[in-house]
Design an enzyme around this catalytic site. Structure first.
Site, PDB file in Angstrom:
ATOM      1  N   SER A  33      21.699  39.269  25.931  1.00  0.00           N
ATOM      2  CA  SER A  33      21.355  40.446  25.959  1.00  0.00           C
ATOM      3  C   SER A  33      21.616  41.611  25.155  1.00  0.00           C
ATOM      4  O   SER A  33      20.773  42.576  24.936  1.00  0.00           O
ATOM      5  CB  SER A  33      21.707  40.557  26.828  1.00  0.00           C
ATOM      6  OG  SER A  33      22.747  41.307  26.928  1.00  0.00           O
ATOM      7  N   TYR A  34      22.840  41.467  24.254  1.00  0.00           N
ATOM      8  CA  TYR A  34      23.258  42.146  22.956  1.00  0.00           C
ATOM      9  C   TYR A  34      22.236  41.962  21.640  1.00  0.00           C
ATOM     10  O   TYR A  34      22.363  41.249  21.143  1.00  0.00           O
ATOM     11  CB  TYR A  34      24.614  42.353  22.848  1.00  0.00           C
ATOM     12  CG  TYR A  34      25.245  42.520  23.631  1.00  0.00           C
ATOM     13  CD1 TYR A  34      25.097  42.642  24.736  1.00  0.00           C
ATOM     14  CD2 TYR A  34      26.637  42.022  23.792  1.00  0.00           C
ATOM     15  CE1 TYR A  34      26.876  42.865  26.232  1.00  0.00           C
ATOM     16  CE2 TYR A  34      27.789  41.971  24.468  1.00  0.00           C
ATOM     17  CZ  TYR A  34      27.954  42.199  26.045  1.00  0.00           C
ATOM     18  OH  TYR A  34      28.722  42.386  26.704  1.00  0.00           O
ATOM     19  N   SER A  35      21.872  43.263  21.699  1.00  0.00           N
ATOM     20  CA  SER A  35      21.543  45.275  22.329  1.00  0.00           C
ATOM     21  C   SER A  35      20.153  45.517  22.686  1.00  0.00           C
ATOM     22  O   SER A  35      19.703  46.385  21.881  1.00  0.00           O
ATOM     23  CB  SER A  35      22.442  45.797  21.319  1.00  0.00           C
ATOM     24  OG  SER A  35      21.199  46.128  19.988  1.00  0.00           O
ATOM     25  N   GLU A  43      20.328  40.493  19.147  1.00  0.00           N
ATOM     26  CA  GLU A  43      20.882  41.132  17.475  1.00  0.00           C
ATOM     27  C   GLU A  43      22.464  40.523  17.232  1.00  0.00           C
ATOM     28  O   GLU A  43      23.122  40.246  15.996  1.00  0.00           O
ATOM     29  CB  GLU A  43      20.785  42.540  17.739  1.00  0.00           C
ATOM     30  CG  GLU A  43      18.956  43.138  17.232  1.00  0.00           C
ATOM     31  CD  GLU A  43      18.458  42.695  18.765  1.00  0.00           C
ATOM     32  OE1 GLU A  43      17.786  43.334  18.935  1.00  0.00           O
ATOM     33  OE2 GLU A  43      19.193  42.170  19.625  1.00  0.00           O
TER      34      GLU A  43
END
Length: 317
Positions: free
Chosen positions: A52-54, A64
């Site tokens: 889930s970053y970012s 990413e």
């Protein structure tokens, strides 16, 4: 650099983990590559990220950080030099937050593709999911481990009761056990980990890698009043630390820092590395200077008097 056993995973890592949350956020690909090169060249070897970053960055969709790390691994041929840690369970695209079995498997495949590797060394459940039985999640992990796509599993943000239940289910059904915990823990935020979870982790032989190890940057000493909060994009998350206890902690860090000619952040990380039950703190860097400071922290040894000063100033309550 002396390695530490990461619980019962069979993995051994250096005593500090590089946080990948800044990659694709406050650090672009070119600078990310430079930081990763510097990190590995210093003898450190574990990198933490999440699928889930970012997502919190305007224009980003998630993935990413994993993508940048994967491109670096391929460009440098460095896969066998790192312990790769990523997480699953936060909301991402069409995937809602949670640990449903089919979602875990599908998202692992996506992470492997972005990371450009055939296996994840340590795969963590990012958040508890009360709506999904532990059995369902653990069976998904069992499949990924059997296929060689995941080496070991762990969890972030569990409390002691949740970890105890997850381990009981694994033992009763012969499923893989969570072997590593990733709690929020630092000189200011002590109560959550120290209220039963640390004792359980020690008793169960859990590896522990802490996040927010520098309290969103507060323990660097950069923020000492509300006027300082505009110094970075993380400033607004620091306001809660600007109380009397926070000031006592900074004063203690300053005192110990002067003794060792070290930066406050280095002392705060060295305190964590010396804590019983902690394998390694996670910390991120956005510049070569910050990365070099993280490396120095791994070489800083606090004596009993130093630790007493910090323990007393940061005592919860």
């Amino acid at each position: 650099m002396q390695k530490r056993s990461l619980g019962k995973t069979g993995l051994e890592i250096a005593p500090l983990v590089l946080g990948g949350n800044v990659f694709g956020w406050t650090v672009d690909q070119e600078q990310s590559f430079a930081l990763l090169d510097r990190f590995i060249d210093a003898g450190l070897d574990a990198i933490d990220t999440a699928d889930s970053y970012s997502t919190w960055v305007p224009g980003n969709h998630g993935g990413e950080s994993e993508t940048i790390i994967g491109q670096w691994l391929k460009a440098r041929g460095a896969r066998d030099r790192v312990t790769l840690i990523t997480k699953v369970g936060s909301k991402l695209g069409d995937f809602e937050r949670g640990l449903r079995g089919l979602d875990v498997i599908a998202r692992a495949e996506d992470s492997l593709r972005r990371l450009q590797t055939d296996h994840i060394d340590l795969y963590l459940s990012h958040w508890p999911d009360p709506a999904t039985p532990y059995e369902e999640t653990l069976r998904a992990y069992e499949q990924l481990i059997a296929e060689g796509k995941v080496g070991a599993i762990g969890a972030s943000n569990l409390d002691a009761a949740q970890l105890r239940e997850a381990l009981a289910v694994a033992d009763q059904l012969g499923l893989p056990r969570y072997a590593v915990q990733q709690p929020e823990y630092n000189l200011y935020d002590r109560a959550g980990f120290e209220s039963g979870l640390r004792e359980l982790c020690i008793a169960e032989g859990q590896g522990v890698i802490t996040y927010y190890s520098l309290a969103s940057g507060f323990l660097t000493g950069k923020y000492r009043s509300s006027d300082d909060l505009g110094k970075s994009v993380r400033g607004e998350g620091v306001a809660k630390y600007l109380d009397a206890r926070g000031m006592r902690i900074l004063a203690a860090l300053d005192r110990v820092s002067q003794t060792h000619n070290a930066a406050p952040a280095e002392v705060a990380l060295a305190w964590l590395m010396a804590r019983e039950g902690v394998t390694a703190p996670i910390a991120s860097a956005t510049s070569a200077e910050q990365l070099d400071s993280l490396v120095r922290a791994t070489r800083l040894v606090l004596d009993e008097a130093d630790r007493e000063i910090l323990d007393t100033a940061s005592a919860p309550g």
